[in-house]
Design a protein around this motif. Structure first.
Motif, PDB file in Angstrom:
ATOM      1  N   GLN A   1      -5.267  -6.777   5.372  1.00 45.56           N
ATOM      2  CA  GLN A   1      -6.365  -6.069   4.695  1.00 45.56           C
ATOM      3  C   GLN A   1      -6.240  -6.121   3.174  1.00 45.56           C
ATOM      4  O   GLN A   1      -6.424  -5.132   2.472  1.00 45.56           O
ATOM      5  CB  GLN A   1      -6.442  -4.624   5.175  1.00 45.56           C
ATOM      6  CG  GLN A   1      -6.847  -4.499   6.636  1.00 45.56           C
ATOM      7  CD  GLN A   1      -7.098  -3.074   7.058  1.00 45.56           C
ATOM      8  OE1 GLN A   1      -6.621  -2.134   6.424  1.00 45.56           O
ATOM      9  NE2 GLN A   1      -7.862  -2.897   8.122  1.00 45.56           N
ATOM     10  N   GLN A   2      -5.868  -7.304   2.652  1.00 50.01           N
ATOM     11  CA  GLN A   2      -5.828  -7.589   1.228  1.00 50.01           C
ATOM     12  C   GLN A   2      -4.736  -6.816   0.478  1.00 50.01           C
ATOM     13  O   GLN A   2      -4.750  -6.752  -0.761  1.00 50.01           O
ATOM     14  CB  GLN A   2      -7.177  -7.334   0.539  1.00 50.01           C
ATOM     15  CG  GLN A   2      -8.323  -8.183   1.044  1.00 50.01           C
ATOM     16  CD  GLN A   2      -8.869  -7.737   2.387  1.00 50.01           C
ATOM     17  OE1 GLN A   2      -9.249  -6.580   2.537  1.00 50.01           O
ATOM     18  NE2 GLN A   2      -8.918  -8.628   3.359  1.00 50.01           N
ATOM     19  N   ARG A   3      -3.793  -6.219   1.171  1.00 50.33           N
ATOM     20  CA  ARG A   3      -2.766  -5.424   0.490  1.00 50.33           C
ATOM     21  C   ARG A   3      -1.760  -6.287  -0.263  1.00 50.33           C
ATOM     22  O   ARG A   3      -1.110  -5.807  -1.198  1.00 50.33           O
ATOM     23  CB  ARG A   3      -2.033  -4.532   1.496  1.00 50.33           C
ATOM     24  CG  ARG A   3      -2.855  -3.355   2.000  1.00 50.33           C
ATOM     25  CD  ARG A   3      -1.984  -2.386   2.782  1.00 50.33           C
ATOM     26  NE  ARG A   3      -1.516  -2.969   4.030  1.00 50.33           N
ATOM     27  CZ  ARG A   3      -2.157  -2.830   5.203  1.00 50.33           C
ATOM     28  NH1 ARG A   3      -3.279  -2.135   5.259  1.00 50.33           N
ATOM     29  NH2 ARG A   3      -1.675  -3.384   6.293  1.00 50.33           N
ATOM     30  N   ASN A   4      -1.600  -7.550   0.150  1.00 54.15           N
ATOM     31  CA  ASN A   4      -0.587  -8.414  -0.466  1.00 54.15           C
ATOM     32  C   ASN A   4      -1.209  -9.580  -1.229  1.00 54.15           C
ATOM     33  O   ASN A   4      -0.619 -10.658  -1.310  1.00 54.15           O
ATOM     34  CB  ASN A   4       0.368  -8.949   0.607  1.00 54.15           C
ATOM     35  CG  ASN A   4       1.143  -7.849   1.291  1.00 54.15           C
ATOM     36  OD1 ASN A   4       1.517  -6.865   0.657  1.00 54.15           O
ATOM     37  ND2 ASN A   4       1.390  -8.003   2.587  1.00 54.15           N
ATOM     38  N   MET A   5      -2.376  -9.364  -1.795  1.00 51.89           N
ATOM     39  CA  MET A   5      -3.024 -10.410  -2.581  1.00 51.89           C
ATOM     40  C   MET A   5      -2.174 -10.772  -3.798  1.00 51.89           C
ATOM     41  O   MET A   5      -1.552  -9.903  -4.421  1.00 51.89           O
ATOM     42  CB  MET A   5      -4.411  -9.954  -3.045  1.00 51.89           C
ATOM     43  CG  MET A   5      -5.435  -9.874  -1.940  1.00 51.89           C
ATOM     44  SD  MET A   5      -7.035  -9.245  -2.529  1.00 51.89           S
ATOM     45  CE  MET A   5      -7.490 -10.544  -3.691  1.00 51.89           C
ATOM     46  N   SER A   6      -2.164 -12.054  -4.144  1.00 53.02           N
ATOM     47  CA  SER A   6      -1.364 -12.500  -5.279  1.00 53.02           C
ATOM     48  C   SER A   6      -1.993 -12.037  -6.589  1.00 53.02           C
ATOM     49  O   SER A   6      -3.213 -11.843  -6.688  1.00 53.02           O
ATOM     50  CB  SER A   6      -1.251 -14.030  -5.273  1.00 53.02           C
ATOM     51  OG  SER A   6      -2.520 -14.623  -5.506  1.00 53.02           O
TER      52      SER A   6
END
Length: 305
Positions: free
Chosen positions: A246-251
């Protein structure tokens, strides 16, 4: 000379940088006297067009990415089994005999062909790849909910591709047009690394052969590059592109490209028709709801007030 808006912007910036301090002060204090009315209006139009272009690009990136993430979150939240996302893409890595003494050769520019026949051939090739993928997945198709991530090429949205994927238990997910360099793991983490490895392996093979490599050495160089990639852990690539978790680890790089300070909280709900229009080309006339839901009987219904 005709310049693109970006080239013109770079040219204007360089002229400003190379100008003297006195010229810059005079231009800021008395622009009417320094430039004249006609150049001033041209400059004003240029600034407005440049800012408008930046705004449109920002809106397309932000809204398109949010729509894509909403679709991914919706599918994963409603998957019957543990989700498994696979990205499939293609890239040219051509070989010809004249390239034996050089480096990895680029594909030659193809001659004009009938677009309808070309699309059909590519769809047929995509079906072949899908069957090979399903054969390799085997029992995973029964124990996992598999989503296949593709770019929006015409051959990928062919009806025969949808039916084949649906019968095999695959859910097709499409990266919005123009956003594959940012959101597709094959583009962000795989293809460039594969080509660099292949070129480096090829240079080593040529050196070992004393400048006289063979066709077998070419295949060995490519096979070694493939072997290096398939043994990597690719979960991080999908997470950094915002597809998983759910986009928590986007760079941080992707956040910067999207002009976001932090990853947004995207609700895993069914994408509305307005959101769906951001996922597909505007001139595309296909059934968006069918591809989003994976059900050919689902449509968006418009009502008149």
């Amino acid at each position: 000379t005709s310049l693109s808006l970006g080239e013109a912007a770079a040219h204007v910036e360089w002229l400003y940088i190379s100008a003297s301090v006195d010229e810059k002060v005079e231009m800021m204090l008395h622009p009417r006297c320094s430039l004249g009315l006609r150049p001033l209006m041209v400059a004003l139009r240029f600034i407005v067009e440049l800012q408008l272009l930046s705004w449109v690009q920002f809106q397309n990136y932000e809204c398109g990415a949010l729509a894509f993430y909403q679709w991914c979150n919706y599918w994963q939240a409603n998957a019957e089994r543990e989700p498994l996302v696979i990205n499939m893409d293609e890239s040219s890595l051509a070989f010809h005999w004249s390239g034996l003494v050089g480096t990895v050769a680029e594909a030659a520019v193809s001659v004009a062909t009938d677009k309808a026949k070309l699309s059909s051939r590519r769809a047929r090739l995509t079906r072949k790849f899908l069957r090979l993928l399903c054969a390799r997945l085997g029992d995973l198709l029964k124990t996992r909910s598999v989503g296949l991530l593709l770019d929006f090429a015409p051959c990928h949205v062919h009806d025969s591709i949808f039916e084949l994927a649906r019968s095999a238990g695959l859910r097709l997910l499409f990266v919005p047009p123009g956003m594959t360099p940012l959101l597709q793991p094959c583009d962000t983490h795989c293809l460039a690394a594969f080509k660099n490895n292949a070129q480096e392996n090829w240079r080593v093979k040529k050196s070992e052969a004393g400048g006289h490599p063979t066709l077998l050495m070419w295949f060995q160089a490519v096979a070694a590059a493939i072997h290096d990639l398939v043994h990597r852990n690719w979960a991080r690539a999908f997470e950094s592109d915002g597809i998983l978790q759910q986009q928590r680890n986007m760079s941080s790089h992707l956040l910067k490209q999207l002009h976001w300070s932090t990853a947004p909280q995207v609700s895993p709900v069914w994408p509305s028709e307005e959101v769906a229009t951001l996922l597909f080309p505007r001139n595309w006339c296909g059934n968006r709801a069918k591809h989003i839901s994976g059900n050919p009987d689902v449509w968006y219904i418009r009502t008149l007030n």
